[in-house]
Design a protein around this motif. Structure first.
Motif, short mmCIF file in Angstrom:
data_model
loop_
_atom_site.label_atom_id
_atom_site.label_comp_id
_atom_site.label_asym_id
_atom_site.label_seq_id
_atom_site.Cartn_x
_atom_site.Cartn_y
_atom_site.Cartn_z
N VAL A 1 5.61 -7.40 11.35
CA VAL A 1 4.57 -6.49 10.86
C VAL A 1 4.54 -6.56 9.33
O VAL A 1 5.59 -6.57 8.69
CB VAL A 1 4.82 -5.04 11.32
CG1 VAL A 1 3.78 -4.09 10.76
CG2 VAL A 1 4.89 -4.96 12.83
N PHE A 2 3.33 -6.61 8.77
CA PHE A 2 3.15 -6.64 7.32
C PHE A 2 2.50 -5.34 6.87
O PHE A 2 1.51 -4.90 7.45
CB PHE A 2 2.25 -7.81 6.91
CG PHE A 2 2.76 -9.15 7.36
CD1 PHE A 2 3.86 -9.73 6.74
CD2 PHE A 2 2.16 -9.80 8.42
CE1 PHE A 2 4.32 -10.96 7.16
CE2 PHE A 2 2.62 -11.03 8.85
CZ PHE A 2 3.71 -11.62 8.22
N VAL A 3 3.07 -4.73 5.82
CA VAL A 3 2.55 -3.48 5.28
C VAL A 3 2.38 -3.64 3.77
O VAL A 3 3.35 -3.95 3.06
CB VAL A 3 3.49 -2.29 5.57
CG1 VAL A 3 2.90 -0.99 5.03
CG2 VAL A 3 3.78 -2.17 7.05
N ALA A 4 1.16 -3.46 3.28
CA ALA A 4 0.93 -3.43 1.84
C ALA A 4 1.38 -2.06 1.35
O ALA A 4 0.96 -1.03 1.89
CB ALA A 4 -0.55 -3.66 1.52
N VAL A 5 2.27 -2.04 0.35
CA VAL A 5 2.78 -0.77 -0.15
C VAL A 5 2.58 -0.69 -1.66
O VAL A 5 2.61 -1.69 -2.37
CB VAL A 5 4.28 -0.55 0.18
CG1 VAL A 5 4.48 -0.45 1.69
CG2 VAL A 5 5.15 -1.63 -0.40
N ASP A 6 2.39 0.52 -2.14
CA ASP A 6 2.33 0.81 -3.56
C ASP A 6 3.76 1.03 -4.03
O ASP A 6 4.71 0.92 -3.25
CB ASP A 6 1.48 2.07 -3.77
CG ASP A 6 0.93 2.18 -5.19
OD1 ASP A 6 1.39 1.42 -6.07
OD2 ASP A 6 0.07 3.03 -5.42
N GLU A 7 3.93 1.38 -5.29
CA GLU A 7 5.29 1.61 -5.80
C GLU A 7 5.95 2.77 -5.06
O GLU A 7 5.29 3.66 -4.55
CB GLU A 7 5.26 1.87 -7.29
CG GLU A 7 4.46 3.07 -7.68
CD GLU A 7 4.25 3.16 -9.18
OE1 GLU A 7 3.76 4.22 -9.61
OE2 GLU A 7 4.57 2.22 -9.91
N LEU B 1 4.31 8.62 3.27
CA LEU B 1 3.28 8.77 2.23
C LEU B 1 3.39 10.21 1.73
O LEU B 1 4.06 11.04 2.35
CB LEU B 1 1.90 8.49 2.81
CG LEU B 1 1.69 7.08 3.37
CD1 LEU B 1 0.29 6.94 3.95
CD2 LEU B 1 1.93 6.02 2.31
N PRO B 2 2.72 10.54 0.62
CA PRO B 2 2.87 11.90 0.09
C PRO B 2 2.57 13.02 1.09
O PRO B 2 3.20 14.06 1.06
CB PRO B 2 1.90 11.93 -1.08
CG PRO B 2 1.85 10.51 -1.54
CD PRO B 2 1.95 9.69 -0.28
N PHE B 3 1.63 12.79 2.02
CA PHE B 3 1.23 13.89 2.90
C PHE B 3 1.34 13.59 4.39
O PHE B 3 0.87 14.36 5.20
CB PHE B 3 -0.21 14.31 2.58
CG PHE B 3 -0.34 14.81 1.18
CD1 PHE B 3 0.16 16.05 0.82
CD2 PHE B 3 -0.94 14.03 0.20
CE1 PHE B 3 0.05 16.51 -0.47
CE2 PHE B 3 -1.05 14.49 -1.10
CZ PHE B 3 -0.56 15.74 -1.44
N ARG B 4 1.99 12.46 4.73
CA ARG B 4 2.14 12.16 6.15
C ARG B 4 3.16 11.04 6.35
O ARG B 4 3.52 10.35 5.41
CB ARG B 4 0.82 11.79 6.80
CG ARG B 4 0.29 10.44 6.38
CD ARG B 4 -1.06 10.16 7.07
NE ARG B 4 -1.61 8.89 6.66
CZ ARG B 4 -1.55 7.78 7.38
NH1 ARG B 4 -0.97 7.79 8.57
NH2 ARG B 4 -2.08 6.65 6.95
N ARG C 1 3.51 5.71 -2.52
CA ARG C 1 2.29 6.47 -2.79
C ARG C 1 1.17 6.14 -1.81
O ARG C 1 0.43 7.00 -1.35
CB ARG C 1 1.82 6.22 -4.21
CG ARG C 1 2.77 6.78 -5.25
CD ARG C 1 2.39 6.42 -6.64
NE ARG C 1 0.96 6.55 -6.83
CZ ARG C 1 0.33 6.20 -7.94
NH1 ARG C 1 0.99 5.69 -8.94
NH2 ARG C 1 -0.96 6.34 -8.05
N ARG C 2 1.01 4.84 -1.50
CA ARG C 2 -0.05 4.39 -0.59
C ARG C 2 0.47 3.24 0.24
O ARG C 2 1.36 2.51 -0.18
CB ARG C 2 -1.28 3.92 -1.38
CG ARG C 2 -1.92 5.01 -2.22
CD ARG C 2 -3.05 4.47 -3.04
NE ARG C 2 -2.50 3.75 -4.20
CZ ARG C 2 -3.24 3.28 -5.20
NH1 ARG C 2 -4.54 3.42 -5.17
NH2 ARG C 2 -2.67 2.66 -6.21
N ALA C 3 -0.11 3.05 1.42
CA ALA C 3 0.26 1.93 2.29
C ALA C 3 -0.90 1.60 3.22
O ALA C 3 -1.71 2.47 3.54
CB ALA C 3 1.50 2.28 3.11
N SER C 4 -0.96 0.34 3.61
CA SER C 4 -1.92 -0.08 4.63
C SER C 4 -1.30 -1.22 5.43
O SER C 4 -0.53 -2.01 4.91
CB SER C 4 -3.26 -0.50 4.01
OG SER C 4 -3.06 -1.54 3.08
#
Length: 129
Positions: free
Chosen positions: A58-64, A7-10, A79-82
């Motif tokens: 494992v499933f990860v929702a990811v942004d572009e 992610l951008p910061f971690r 950019r984002r993930a959950s």
């Protein structure tokens, strides 16, 4: 394979022993196995799936973002993930959070487009003279 999701910061995830990865691009889903050739792919908001020896599927929702495979290392920068176990809930999160631009982002993109359009027009007129 080793999968790292940034992610951008971690660092969101750092998994070893990954046996397969499935990611989504504009052209559709594609899979990665350990012996697949090196590649780069632009990711769209969606579900990234991977399977590891330790954690199973494992499933990860990811942004572009972007996926880069070099040897046995797969780097994913988004950019984002959950992460979660409820695939339906993750798909809803992608639709709700990642595919819908908020008003501030829409305004910023519109302003950037206006600036680019104006610059291109001035550039074309300058070089026509």
């Amino acid at each position: 394979m080793r999968l790292e999701i940034y992610l951008p910061f971690r660092i969101f995830a750092d998994e070893t022993g990954v046996s397969r990865i499935v990611a989504e691009t504009r052209e559709g889903s594609f899979g990665l196995l350990p012996r697949r050739r090196d590649c780069v792919a632009a990711l769209v908001p969606g579900i990234l799936t991977y399977e590891s020896e330790a954690g199973g599927e494992v499933f990860v929702a990811v942004d572009e973002g972007v996926l880069v495979k070099i040897g046995n290392h797969v780097h994913v920068a988004v950019r984002r993930a959950s992460c979660g176990t409820d695939l339906g809930g993750l798909r809803d999160a992608v639709l709700r959070d990642y595919l819908t631009l908020d008003e501030l982002e829409q305004g910023a993109r519109a302003a950037a487009l206006a600036l680019e359009s104006g610059f291109v027009g001035r550039f074309a007129r300058f070089h026509a003279d």
